[in-house]
Design an enzyme around this catalytic site. Structure first.
Site, short mmCIF file in Angstrom:
data_model
loop_
_atom_site.label_atom_id
_atom_site.label_comp_id
_atom_site.label_asym_id
_atom_site.label_seq_id
_atom_site.Cartn_x
_atom_site.Cartn_y
_atom_site.Cartn_z
N GLU A 192 66.99 38.25 16.75
CA GLU A 192 65.87 39.11 17.16
C GLU A 192 66.23 40.59 17.32
O GLU A 192 65.91 41.21 18.33
CB GLU A 192 65.24 38.55 18.44
N GLU B 13 63.46 26.80 14.89
CA GLU B 13 62.58 26.89 16.07
C GLU B 13 61.13 26.56 15.76
O GLU B 13 60.21 27.26 16.19
CB GLU B 13 62.70 28.28 16.71
O1 9MR Z 1 63.37 27.60 24.49
C1 9MR Z 1 64.20 28.51 25.17
C2 9MR Z 1 63.83 28.53 26.64
O2 9MR Z 1 64.11 27.28 27.25
C3 9MR Z 1 64.60 29.64 27.35
O3 9MR Z 1 64.13 29.77 28.67
C4 9MR Z 1 64.43 30.95 26.61
C5 9MR Z 1 65.32 32.02 27.20
O4 9MR Z 1 66.66 31.70 27.00
O5 9MR Z 1 64.79 30.82 25.25
C6 9MR Z 1 64.03 29.88 24.57
O6 9MR Z 1 64.44 29.84 23.20
C7 9MR Z 1 64.26 31.04 22.46
C8 9MR Z 1 65.35 31.11 21.44
O7 9MR Z 1 66.61 31.02 22.05
C9 9MR Z 1 65.26 32.38 20.61
N1 9MR Z 1 63.93 32.53 20.03
C10 9MR Z 1 62.83 32.39 20.93
C11 9MR Z 1 62.94 31.08 21.69
C12 9MR Z 1 61.74 30.87 22.56
O8 9MR Z 1 61.72 31.86 23.53
#
Ligand code: 9MR
Length: 370
Positions: free
Chosen positions: A155, A260
């Protein structure tokens, strides 16, 4: 006569086993692309037995939803915590799965100490590069030869296609991305290295990512793949725009991963929030319309949209290397708490009782035909 009966029995059994073999994601897509899922801590540690059973049956690739993020791996400078990540990697190895590391450099979920000195001031470019190198080298070396590929940078491009103004960008400059890839390559030259981002079907984001990857390639940096996070909603993105990005990324000569993947059925509080984890809106009853159950009519629309996306993925099996869901079953999905906390979403293809939704059968049938 008896021989004939045995013969037909055998044929029947073979047909049945064939059907079973292709009645899972991993077998139906075998030879096309890997099918993966993200695992949470309950799954990694085996507490969620149903989730684990489903994972072993359906998927041949895993990624850690959270436990490999830098704030968990290195909460204090030089103090690494590997228990969860080690267990995650062991699970993947024991089950012969392609293991994906997520993620080495992400402005979110990086520990606060990473960017500041003992006085709380931003560190210099040199110090941050050194910290980045140390983190990447330590983590990647530990799992050298075990991880198929790393989401090296996550990102880094904003919605307008420019670099996201993160601490990494502010302190180091654009070349933090180049260095992240170089450090990862040095630590495990065999591992695949990916750039991963959300809203990748948007034109500005697509062009920004293409420009960034082209620059890296021109500088001789190894980039093996681009991860298109598939955080879909009912109203977007369109299949056509998503396809344009699959094709455009592949034309850079890299693999494309659909990472994802989930499909929220809930209303969104604001357009174009992508998957920015920092977005957070107040809970309101009308934003949580399906707390008591999902109406069939909505489920059907979701089913159709999932099928349409898989039709697209099947059309591009020559470009796509992996499709990974962001969670095993509906109850696990981050979408239940984002961008509004405490809602009931139905974003995945297995429901809260770990039963396959009807879209699964449709998708498997379609995969078998190709
Ligand atoms: O699904 C993840 C969630 O449980 C966490 O709280 C969050 C912060 O670490 O991250 C989420 O996963 C993210 C991923 O690592 C990167 N892309 C966006 C995802 C959704 O926020």
């Amino acid at each position: 006569m008896k021989k004939l009966v045995y013969f037909f029995l055998l044929i029947g059994l073979l047909a049945c086993s064939q059907q079973n073999a292709s009645s899972t994601f991993k077998s139906a897509f075998n030879g096309k692309f890997l099918m993966g899922t993200a695992l949470n801590l309950d799954q990694i540690w085996g507490r969620d037995t149903l989730g684990i059973q489903l994972t072993k049956k359906q998927f041949n690739s895993i990624v850690a939803e959270n436990c490999m993020k830098s704030m968990y791996l290195q909460p204090e400078e030089g103090q690494f915590f590997f228990d969860d990540a080690d267990r995650f990697v062991k699970f993947g190895e024991e089950n012969g799965m392609a293991i994906i590391g997520h993620t080495l450099v992400w402005h979110n979920q990086a520990p606060a100490w990473f960017f500041i000195d003992e006085k709380g001031q931003d560190v210099s470019r040199e110090v941050l590069l050194e910290r980045m190198k140390n983190h990447i080298t330590t983590v990647v070396s530990r799992y050298k030869g075990k991880i198929k590929g790393w989401d090296v940078v996550n990102e880094a491009i904003d919605g307008d296609g420019n670099f996201r103004p993160t601490k990494f960008h502010q302190i180091i400059g654009e070349d933090y991305i180049k260095y992240a890839f170089l450090f990862a390559q040095e630590a495990d030259p065999e591992a695949e290295l990916y750039y991963n981002d959300f809203s990748m079907a948007d034109e500005d984001k697509r062009n920004g990512v293409i420009a960034m990857v082209k620059t890296l390639q021109w500088q001789g940096v190894k980039v093996d793949g681009i991860g298109m996070q598939g955080h879909l909603i009912m109203s977007g993105p369109s299949i056509d725009e998503f396809e344009k990005s699959i094709v455009a990324f592949s034309e850079l000569g890299v693999k494309v991963m659909i990472t994802e993947l989930d499909l929220s059925v809930l209303p969104i509080p604001k357009p174009n929030i992508g998957a920015d984890v920092t977005a957070n809106f107040e809970y309101m009853q009308e934003m949580n319309p399906y707390a008591e159950g999902l109406p069939d009519s909505v489920l059907q629309v979701q089913q159709q949209r999932y099928v349409d996306f898989f039709r697209l993925f099947l059309k591009h099996t020559d470009k796509i290397d992996r499709v990974t869901f962001w969670g095993v079953a509906d109850g696990d999905s981050w979408k239940n708490d984002w961008p509004v906390h405490g809602r009931t979403d139905y974003a995945l293809l297995f429901d809260r009782s770990h039963q396959a939704k009807s879209a699964v059968a449709d998708i498997l049938k379609m995969a078998k035909k190709r």
